[in-house]
Design an enzyme around this catalytic site. Structure first.
Site, PDB file in Angstrom:
ATOM      1  N   ASP A  12       0.792  -1.248   0.000  1.00  0.00           N
ATOM      2  CA  ASP A  12       0.000   0.000   0.000  1.00  0.00           C
ATOM      3  C   ASP A  12       0.825   1.299   0.000  1.00  0.00           C
ATOM      4  O   ASP A  12       0.526   2.228   0.763  1.00  0.00           O
ATOM      5  CB  ASP A  12      -0.966   0.001   1.205  1.00  0.00           C
ATOM      6  CG  ASP A  12      -1.984  -1.141   1.166  1.00  0.00           C
ATOM      7  OD1 ASP A  12      -1.964  -1.927   0.201  1.00  0.00           O
ATOM      8  OD2 ASP A  12      -2.788  -1.247   2.114  1.00  0.00           O
ATOM      9  N   ASP A  50      -4.531  -0.795  -1.906  1.00  0.00           N
ATOM     10  CA  ASP A  50      -5.816  -0.691  -1.220  1.00  0.00           C
ATOM     11  C   ASP A  50      -6.778  -0.047  -2.229  1.00  0.00           C
ATOM     12  O   ASP A  50      -6.444   0.984  -2.833  1.00  0.00           O
ATOM     13  CB  ASP A  50      -5.618   0.205   0.017  1.00  0.00           C
ATOM     14  CG  ASP A  50      -6.512  -0.130   1.192  1.00  0.00           C
ATOM     15  OD1 ASP A  50      -6.813  -1.313   1.418  1.00  0.00           O
ATOM     16  OD2 ASP A  50      -6.915   0.819   1.906  1.00  0.00           O
ATOM     17  N   HIS A  56     -17.429   2.594   0.984  1.00  0.00           N
ATOM     18  CA  HIS A  56     -16.949   1.326   1.545  1.00  0.00           C
ATOM     19  C   HIS A  56     -17.312   1.243   3.035  1.00  0.00           C
ATOM     20  O   HIS A  56     -17.344   2.269   3.726  1.00  0.00           O
ATOM     21  CB  HIS A  56     -15.427   1.217   1.385  1.00  0.00           C
ATOM     22  CG  HIS A  56     -14.871  -0.122   1.715  1.00  0.00           C
ATOM     23  ND1 HIS A  56     -14.127  -0.369   2.847  1.00  0.00           N
ATOM     24  CD2 HIS A  56     -14.965  -1.313   1.070  1.00  0.00           C
ATOM     25  CE1 HIS A  56     -13.784  -1.642   2.879  1.00  0.00           C
ATOM     26  NE2 HIS A  56     -14.276  -2.243   1.808  1.00  0.00           N
ATOM     27  N   LYS A 109      -6.921  -4.985  -3.136  1.00  0.00           N
ATOM     28  CA  LYS A 109      -7.657  -5.565  -2.001  1.00  0.00           C
ATOM     29  C   LYS A 109      -8.589  -4.517  -1.424  1.00  0.00           C
ATOM     30  O   LYS A 109      -8.384  -3.319  -1.608  1.00  0.00           O
ATOM     31  CB  LYS A 109      -6.671  -6.066  -0.937  1.00  0.00           C
ATOM     32  CG  LYS A 109      -5.787  -4.958  -0.381  1.00  0.00           C
ATOM     33  CD  LYS A 109      -4.747  -5.496   0.574  1.00  0.00           C
ATOM     34  CE  LYS A 109      -3.905  -4.402   1.175  1.00  0.00           C
ATOM     35  NZ  LYS A 109      -4.660  -3.412   1.971  1.00  0.00           N
ATOM     36  N   CYS A 154      -1.899  -2.951   7.673  1.00  0.00           N
ATOM     37  CA  CYS A 154      -1.823  -3.857   6.526  1.00  0.00           C
ATOM     38  C   CYS A 154      -0.537  -4.664   6.462  1.00  0.00           C
ATOM     39  O   CYS A 154      -0.552  -5.826   6.057  1.00  0.00           O
ATOM     40  CB  CYS A 154      -2.083  -3.083   5.243  1.00  0.00           C
ATOM     41  SG  CYS A 154      -3.813  -2.539   5.142  1.00  0.00           S
TER      42      CYS A 154
HETATM   43  C1  VGL Z   1      -4.572   0.507   5.766  1.00  0.00           C
HETATM   44  C2  VGL Z   1      -6.161   1.361   7.174  1.00  0.00           C
HETATM   45  C3  VGL Z   1      -7.115   1.250   6.189  1.00  0.00           C
HETATM   46  C4  VGL Z   1      -3.145   0.119   5.568  1.00  0.00           C
HETATM   47  C5  VGL Z   1      -5.513   0.384   4.771  1.00  0.00           C
HETATM   48  O1  VGL Z   1      -2.682   0.073   4.409  1.00  0.00           O
HETATM   49  O2  VGL Z   1      -2.465  -0.150   6.581  1.00  0.00           O
HETATM   50  N1  VGL Z   1      -4.905   0.990   6.968  1.00  0.00           N
HETATM   51  N2  VGL Z   1      -6.775   0.764   4.989  1.00  0.00           N
HETATM   52 ZN    ZN Z   2      -8.230   0.796   3.437  1.00  0.00          ZN
END
Ligand code: VGL
Ligand code: ZN
Length: 201
Positions: A12, A50, A56, A109, A154
């Protein structure tokens, strides 16, 4: 050291998780040069993205709730985030400085409205697969190294799933940055250590 059975998985590294983004992780962009430099050392390079639809279920705005509060979802407790990484938006794009040409696979994802996916392997119900395990297995990968954002969400959830799936797992903390929400960083570190994840600098 290049290891034929080793994959680098960069989690991410997207605009919304970097300074100026919707869910900015402090110094999120400071890790990018190191991640780029690591890529040639691995036989497989995977990037994750992400990738949420508008409204969402992980967005606080969807529930009229405060960002960083929690709700109970059918699959368990879910932290509610500011709107981020909306499909097709500038914030969802991989950071411009991240090298994407060396990537074998870019896996998305969190694209189902009703369920979040922190991990690169399973959605937050911990059972719905993303397909990454199948990909890595077929590529003969036994060792995985994680870098990216955010270390305590993540990255940690991905590393824990990888350990559960039987991979030899390393996390390069110096090539990660954390959100650190209510002690989440210490908790993530403890869980990773307990699972046998090698935490390195
Ligand atoms: C993430 C919160 C929401 C991450 C992704 O990449 O850690 N954290 N979506
Ligand atoms: Zn997220």
């Amino acid at each position: 050291m290049r290891m034929a059975s080793g994959a680098l998985i960069a989690i991410d590294v997207q605009n919304d998780f970097c300074p100026g983004g919707a869910l900015a992780v402090p110094e999120g962009d400071a890790i990018i040069a190191r991640i780029n430099a690591l890529m040639p050392d691995y036989s497989v390079v995977v990037l994750t993205q992400d990738w949420h639809p508008p409204n969402h279920s992980s967005f606080a705005s969807t529930h009229g709730a405060a960002p960083f509060s929690e709700i109970a979802m059918p699959y368990g407790q879910q932290t509610l985030w500011p709107d981020h990484c909306v499909q097709g938006s500038e914030g969802a794009r991989l950071h411009d400085d991240l090298h994407t040409d060396p990537a074998d696979l870019i896996i998305r994802k969190g694209f189902r409205a009703g369920i979040d996916s922190y991990s690169a392997f399973f959605e937050n119900d911990k059972t719905t697969p993303t397909g990454l395990h199948g990909y890595l297995s077929e590529r003969g990968i036994t060792d995985v190294t994680f870098v990216g954002l955010a270390l305590d969400f993540c990255v940690a959830w991905s590393a824990l799933d990888a350990a559960r799936l039987g991979y030899k797992v390393s996390v390069l903390e110096g090539a990660c940055r954390a959100i650190d929400l209510n002690g989440s960083l210490a908790e993530a570190r403890r869980a990773m250590r307990d699972a046998g994840v090698s935490l390195q600098d």
